[in-house]
Design a protein around this motif. Structure first.
Motif, PDB file in Angstrom:
ATOM      1  N   SER A  41       0.843  -1.202   0.000  1.00 51.22           N
ATOM      2  CA  SER A  41       0.000   0.000   0.000  1.00 51.22           C
ATOM      3  C   SER A  41       0.875   1.248   0.000  1.00 51.22           C
ATOM      4  O   SER A  41       2.098   1.176   0.156  1.00 51.22           O
ATOM      5  CB  SER A  41      -0.905   0.007   1.228  1.00 51.22           C
ATOM      6  OG  SER A  41      -0.116   0.210   2.396  1.00 51.22           O
ATOM      7  N   GLU A  42       0.220   2.417  -0.137  1.00 53.34           N
ATOM      8  CA  GLU A  42       0.965   3.680  -0.147  1.00 53.34           C
ATOM      9  C   GLU A  42       1.683   3.923   1.179  1.00 53.34           C
ATOM     10  O   GLU A  42       2.717   4.594   1.227  1.00 53.34           O
ATOM     11  CB  GLU A  42       0.002   4.836  -0.439  1.00 53.34           C
ATOM     12  CG  GLU A  42      -0.505   4.826  -1.882  1.00 53.34           C
ATOM     13  CD  GLU A  42      -1.484   5.963  -2.154  1.00 53.34           C
ATOM     14  OE1 GLU A  42      -1.721   6.766  -1.216  1.00 53.34           O
ATOM     15  OE2 GLU A  42      -1.996   6.033  -3.274  1.00 53.34           O
ATOM     16  N   ASN A  43       1.123   3.363   2.279  1.00 51.81           N
ATOM     17  CA  ASN A  43       1.785   3.564   3.581  1.00 51.81           C
ATOM     18  C   ASN A  43       2.826   2.485   3.884  1.00 51.81           C
ATOM     19  O   ASN A  43       3.376   2.427   4.973  1.00 51.81           O
ATOM     20  CB  ASN A  43       0.743   3.638   4.708  1.00 51.81           C
ATOM     21  CG  ASN A  43      -0.002   2.322   4.897  1.00 51.81           C
ATOM     22  OD1 ASN A  43       0.398   1.294   4.347  1.00 51.81           O
ATOM     23  ND2 ASN A  43      -1.075   2.346   5.668  1.00 51.81           N
ATOM     24  N   GLY A  44       3.057   1.592   2.899  1.00 54.10           N
ATOM     25  CA  GLY A  44       4.139   0.614   3.047  1.00 54.10           C
ATOM     26  C   GLY A  44       3.725  -0.730   3.598  1.00 54.10           C
ATOM     27  O   GLY A  44       4.563  -1.637   3.712  1.00 54.10           O
TER      28      GLY A  44
END
Length: 392
Positions: free
Chosen positions: A100-103
């Motif tokens: 995801s974008e938050n890793g």
């Protein structure tokens, strides 16, 4: 993912054990797998498994809420089979293992279908991994072999004599999934029959069983109906469109109803945005999407980099979707320090009187190529091919 088991597995791995794994599979099936078997299982956390289940349950609820008339629109007129059912007997759903974008590592829906996958093979495959690497039994699927067999037998054979139930395929000996057919025969006591060998008298279907003409009462269907038209000189006695006294497991119409047709209609944080090609908004960027024909199998016809020239040239735009690209995260480390990507297919059965399907097993695919499909694994590499996921 689950560093403990990945480290333990990589230390225990050897080419001898890999050959032992393939040898046991061939012995159990009576034939060798004709697709590539990965050297390694996929290790994922219980947290990731919970995300998979949450997304699947949400998708199942959304499908259950859809009007029957909407799903009927997915069936091409030339592929409509009589005596449809209220729900499918099988439900399979594919997720990519992505970042995801938050890793965080999360699943992203790739596709779904109401068509049986390698149910018998995957259970044997999981058990064989545990035979060769006994420590895997700590995190194996808790469903016993006997329970798994009983579920499938109840679903496919039902109350009939197994000799009146067949696995139906077209030229089964030529199919890459032939080992699954063989294992299904052993598990359920049914025979695999080619469509060309099915005989029809009135509304009844028969096959030759050890020299005796035997009535077919239930069909475990493995034929992709819309592929029949592409096989030259195929003239079976039995046409799917005809009214016959047989019970389909599962009914062929569901192949179309639970398919890419649903992707633009589903919503969830783990479902990438999709559009029918003829409804693609001007404010979206084509470069962010993958082009997929609605009715294709094993990745055929998929274009990872569609252009406006390509999409404009398509006449039947309603038969294509654009699905937002997802990026598989290479997190599955091999013994050389290289990393593979993977996707997981959850294998459900849906009994006729049940409100919701039951998860029986999973199927994994590993790759180092652009597409996660065993057919696209051309690269000379390890940790690629058909696999199985363990959650711990």
């Amino acid at each position: 993912m689950i560093p403990k088991y990945r480290k333990q597995y990589n230390q225990a791995f050897s080419d001898e054990k890999y050959n032992q794994l393939k040898g046991i599979l061939a012995e159990k099936g009576g034939i060798e797998p004709t697709f590539r078997v990965s050297e390694s299982p996929i290790f994922l956390t219980k947290e990731f498994e919970a995300k998979l289940i949450d997304a699947s349950e949400s998708i199942i609820s959304q499908i259950k809420a859809m009007p029957a008339e909407l799903l009927q629109k997915a069936i091409p007129d030339n592929c409509r089979v009589p005596n449809d059912t209220d729900q499918p007997h099988f439900f399979t759903i594919d997720f990519g293992v992505c970042k995801s974008e938050n890793g965080s590592i999360e699943p992203q829906l790739i596709e779904l279908q109401a068509f049986p996958s390698l149910y018998a093979f995957q259970k044997v495959y999981e058990e064989t991994y545990c035979e060769v690497y006994p420590f895997l039994s700590e995190i194996k699927n808790p469903m016993s072999h006997e329970s798994f067999k009983n579920y499938l037998k109840e679903l496919i054979v039902g109350d009939e004599d197994p000799e009146n139930v067949i696995l139906l395929e077209i030229f089964p000996e030529k199919q890459k999934t032939a080992i699954d057919f063989a294992l299904t025969e052993k598990l359920l006591g049914i025979k695999t029959i080619c469509l060309t060998k099915v005989k029809k008298e009135g509304r009844k279907l028969y096959y030759e069983n050890n020299g005796t003409l035997t009535e077919i009462k239930r069909i475990y269907n493995r034929v992709i109906f819309d592929e029949l038209d592409n096989i030259p000189d195929l003239t079976p006695e039995f046409n799917f469109r005809e009214e016959v006294d047989v019970k389909w497991i599962t009914h062929p119409n569901w192949f179309f109803k639970i398919s890419k047709f649903l992707l633009p209609l589903l919503q969830h944080e783990f479902v990438p945005k999709s559009y029918f090609l003829h409804e693609f908004p001007e404010n979206e960027n084509l470069e962010d999407f993958v082009l997929k024909p609605l009715f294709s199998f094993a990745g055929s016809g998929v274009n990872l980099n569609p252009t406006k020239e390509i999409t404009d040239s398509i006449q039947d735009k309603e038969n294509y979707i654009l699905q937002r690209k997802v990026y598989y995260e290479p997190i599955f480390e091999d013994i050389n320090g290289d990393f593979s990507k993977a996707e997981i297919r959850l294998l459900y059965i849906w009994r006729e009187n049940d409100e919701r399907p039951i998860l029986l097993e999973n199927l994994g695919r590993m790759t180092k190529a652009a597409m996660v499909n065993v057919d696209f694994n051309k690269k000379d590499a390890i940790w690629i091919g058909s696999s199985n996921a363990f959650f711990g």
